[in-house]
Design a protein around this motif. Structure first.
Motif, mmCIF file in Angstrom:
data_model
loop_
_atom_site.group_PDB
_atom_site.id
_atom_site.type_symbol
_atom_site.label_atom_id
_atom_site.label_comp_id
_atom_site.label_asym_id
_atom_site.label_seq_id
_atom_site.Cartn_x
_atom_site.Cartn_y
_atom_site.Cartn_z
ATOM 1 N N ASP A 167 -0.314 47.972 38.995
ATOM 2 C CA ASP A 167 0.256 47.040 39.974
ATOM 3 C C ASP A 167 1.084 47.836 40.980
ATOM 4 O O ASP A 167 2.308 47.755 41.012
ATOM 5 C CB ASP A 167 1.113 45.993 39.266
ATOM 6 C CG ASP A 167 1.624 44.917 40.216
ATOM 7 O OD1 ASP A 167 1.001 44.745 41.292
ATOM 8 O OD2 ASP A 167 2.631 44.274 39.898
ATOM 9 N N ARG B 42 -0.498 47.450 47.526
ATOM 10 C CA ARG B 42 -0.277 46.153 48.170
ATOM 11 C C ARG B 42 0.051 46.323 49.648
ATOM 12 O O ARG B 42 -0.284 45.469 50.468
ATOM 13 C CB ARG B 42 0.855 45.395 47.462
ATOM 14 C CG ARG B 42 0.504 44.948 46.054
ATOM 15 C CD ARG B 42 1.461 43.872 45.573
ATOM 16 N NE ARG B 42 2.838 44.333 45.496
ATOM 17 C CZ ARG B 42 3.389 44.900 44.438
ATOM 18 N NH1 ARG B 42 2.660 45.087 43.331
ATOM 19 N NH2 ARG B 42 4.655 45.281 44.444
ATOM 20 N N LYS C 249 -9.928 42.698 52.533
ATOM 21 C CA LYS C 249 -10.395 41.926 51.382
ATOM 22 C C LYS C 249 -11.347 42.723 50.494
ATOM 23 O O LYS C 249 -11.325 42.561 49.269
ATOM 24 C CB LYS C 249 -11.064 40.638 51.850
ATOM 25 C CG LYS C 249 -12.316 40.835 52.697
ATOM 26 C CD LYS C 249 -12.927 39.503 53.109
ATOM 27 C CE LYS C 249 -14.213 39.707 53.913
ATOM 28 N NZ LYS C 249 -14.820 38.411 54.314
ATOM 29 N N LYS D 179 -9.211 45.278 48.448
ATOM 30 C CA LYS D 179 -8.431 44.573 47.421
ATOM 31 C C LYS D 179 -9.330 44.100 46.288
ATOM 32 O O LYS D 179 -8.963 44.208 45.107
ATOM 33 C CB LYS D 179 -7.675 43.396 48.047
ATOM 34 C CG LYS D 179 -6.525 43.809 48.955
ATOM 35 C CD LYS D 179 -5.608 42.645 49.295
ATOM 36 C CE LYS D 179 -6.280 41.637 50.178
ATOM 37 N NZ LYS D 179 -5.336 40.579 50.632
ATOM 38 N N ARG D 180 -10.499 43.574 46.646
ATOM 39 C CA ARG D 180 -11.415 43.094 45.604
ATOM 40 C C ARG D 180 -11.942 44.232 44.756
ATOM 41 O O ARG D 180 -12.024 44.112 43.524
ATOM 42 C CB ARG D 180 -12.578 42.328 46.250
ATOM 43 C CG ARG D 180 -13.572 41.753 45.241
ATOM 44 C CD ARG D 180 -12.885 40.831 44.260
ATOM 45 N NE ARG D 180 -13.813 40.319 43.256
ATOM 46 C CZ ARG D 180 -13.474 40.043 42.012
ATOM 47 N NH1 ARG D 180 -12.221 40.235 41.594
ATOM 48 N NH2 ARG D 180 -14.373 39.570 41.163
ATOM 49 N N ARG E 7 -10.466 47.036 44.112
ATOM 50 C CA ARG E 7 -9.380 47.497 43.244
ATOM 51 C C ARG E 7 -9.260 46.586 42.022
ATOM 52 O O ARG E 7 -9.121 47.052 40.891
ATOM 53 C CB ARG E 7 -8.058 47.530 44.017
ATOM 54 C CG ARG E 7 -6.880 48.038 43.172
ATOM 55 C CD ARG E 7 -5.586 48.116 43.955
ATOM 56 N NE ARG E 7 -4.495 48.505 43.078
ATOM 57 C CZ ARG E 7 -4.171 49.764 42.794
ATOM 58 N NH1 ARG E 7 -4.853 50.759 43.339
ATOM 59 N NH2 ARG E 7 -3.174 50.040 41.978
ATOM 60 N N GLU E 8 -9.335 45.272 42.253
ATOM 61 C CA GLU E 8 -9.251 44.313 41.144
ATOM 62 C C GLU E 8 -10.402 44.510 40.160
ATOM 63 O O GLU E 8 -10.194 44.552 38.940
ATOM 64 C CB GLU E 8 -9.300 42.884 41.694
ATOM 65 C CG GLU E 8 -8.072 42.471 42.483
ATOM 66 C CD GLU E 8 -8.266 41.134 43.173
ATOM 67 O OE1 GLU E 8 -9.395 40.567 43.082
ATOM 68 O OE2 GLU E 8 -7.319 40.640 43.804
ATOM 69 N N ILE E 9 -11.617 44.636 40.689
ATOM 70 C CA ILE E 9 -12.790 44.804 39.825
ATOM 71 C C ILE E 9 -12.698 46.110 39.050
ATOM 72 O O ILE E 9 -12.957 46.150 37.837
ATOM 73 C CB ILE E 9 -14.087 44.786 40.671
ATOM 74 C CG1 ILE E 9 -14.317 43.411 41.281
ATOM 75 C CG2 ILE E 9 -15.289 45.197 39.818
ATOM 76 C CD1 ILE E 9 -15.480 43.367 42.256
ATOM 77 N N ILE F 58 -10.058 48.017 38.180
ATOM 78 C CA ILE F 58 -9.031 48.025 37.129
ATOM 79 C C ILE F 58 -9.450 47.134 35.963
ATOM 80 O O ILE F 58 -9.294 47.507 34.791
ATOM 81 C CB ILE F 58 -7.665 47.594 37.706
ATOM 82 C CG1 ILE F 58 -7.151 48.668 38.679
ATOM 83 C CG2 ILE F 58 -6.654 47.359 36.580
ATOM 84 C CD1 ILE F 58 -5.866 48.295 39.397
ATOM 85 N N GLU F 59 -10.013 45.980 36.268
ATOM 86 C CA GLU F 59 -10.462 45.067 35.210
ATOM 87 C C GLU F 59 -11.542 45.709 34.343
ATOM 88 O O GLU F 59 -11.470 45.667 33.108
ATOM 89 C CB GLU F 59 -11.002 43.778 35.846
ATOM 90 C CG GLU F 59 -11.507 42.755 34.831
ATOM 91 C CD GLU F 59 -12.062 41.509 35.481
ATOM 92 O OE1 GLU F 59 -12.650 40.674 34.754
ATOM 93 O OE2 GLU F 59 -11.927 41.359 36.713
#
Length: 287
Positions: A127, A132, A269, A272-273, A275-277, A279-280
């Motif tokens: 995080d 960010r 976008k 950001k997407r 990065r989310e994918i 890390i998940e």
């Protein structure tokens, strides 16, 4: 708290770790390295780093001092001993020393490589406030040697590039050769145009990033368009968004290049997407 580090088979307090002044890593930058991230006390994409390490050693005709299983065991032990929840494990292998300085490689049959590993605690790695906000980069001429695909410890110019960026009030630098962006100082570079992710194709000109490989695979699985080709710094300034990837920062949005804001000047976008994918998925596969 004094860290426990690893040097040539021994776990030691960092204050007791020693390497010979004749070590070729110190005298000749004759060594390679890897950095593996840690999330939830588990290693991210370890297999990829192990494979690239073996390739780097092979390209430099260096002996592989440890098996992948042995490397994994030491990585895990250092994470455990140093109570790392989020952070990094740094690994460096040099050709070692036969007791004196010489341009000629020492005999690999009689000289053992030097193996050093240590951890760095990085709370908030996943995080990240920097992610960010997004990064600002400058462009600089790429004057490094021609085998950037080998992950050597020759990092003086990338360090100089970081300092150029810092003096300019920015976060990083993208290197440019023959008019085209090669990579960042410690990361692979991408632009996004019309929802298409564009990044330089693999060659001797750039590092074959482990995070790069994972992100491009995940992007394709998410039905995103990916194009591997050269792009200019002028094209980058006109892109909808941009980002970088690395083991230590995952996916980092870029919001400004040479003073030109991308989009509305905030993380895009797609970055950001991704990065989310990333890390998940890496949390699921961590060892």
């Amino acid at each position: 708290m004094t860290r426990t580090v690893y040097v040539n088979g021994d776990y030691l307090p960092e204050t007791e770790a020693r390497v010979s002044i004749f070590d070729r890593g110190f005298l000749m930058a004759d060594g390679v390295y890897e950095v593996t991230s840690v999330l939830g006390a588990k290693l991210i994409d370890f297999d990829g780093h192990a494979v690239r390490l073996a390739r780097s050693l092979s390209e430099l005709d260096m002996k592989q001092p440890m098996s992948k299983e042995e490397l994994l065991e030491v990585h895990r032990e250092l994470v455990k001993r140093n109570e790392i929840d989020e952070g990094l494990v740094y690994l460096q292998i040099t050709r070692g020393s036969d007791g004196d300085r010489d341009f000629v490689f020492p005999d690999p049959e009689t000289t053992e490589p030097t193996v050093v590993m240590f951890t760095q605690s990085k709370p908030g790695l996943a995080d990240s406030p920097a992610a960010r906000k997004g990064a600002k980069v400058i462009s600089i001429e790429d004057i490094r040697w021609g085998r950037r695909d080998i992950k050597t410890v020759q990092l003086l110019y990338p360090s100089m590039g970081k300092m150029m960026a810092k003096k300019a009030g920015c976060d990083d630098a993208w290197m440019v050769e023959d008019g085209f962006v090669t990579e960042g100082t410690s990361n692979n570079a991408y632009i996004v145009k019309g929802n298409k992710i564009i990044t330089r194709a693999l060659s001797n000109d750039i590092l074959h990033g482990i995070t790069r490989a994972a992100v491009l695979r995940l992007a394709r699985e998410a039905q995103m368009q990916v194009e591997e080709r050269n792009f200019t710094i002028e094209e980058a300034k006109e892109a909808d968004e941009a980002f970088t990837t690395s083991a230590s920062a995952f996916v980092m949005p870029v919001v400004e290049i040479d003073g030109v804001a991308l989009g509305d000047g905030t993380p895009g976008k797609v970055a950001k997407r991704m990065r989310e994918i990333y890390i998940e998925e890496m949390r699921k596969a961590a060892v």
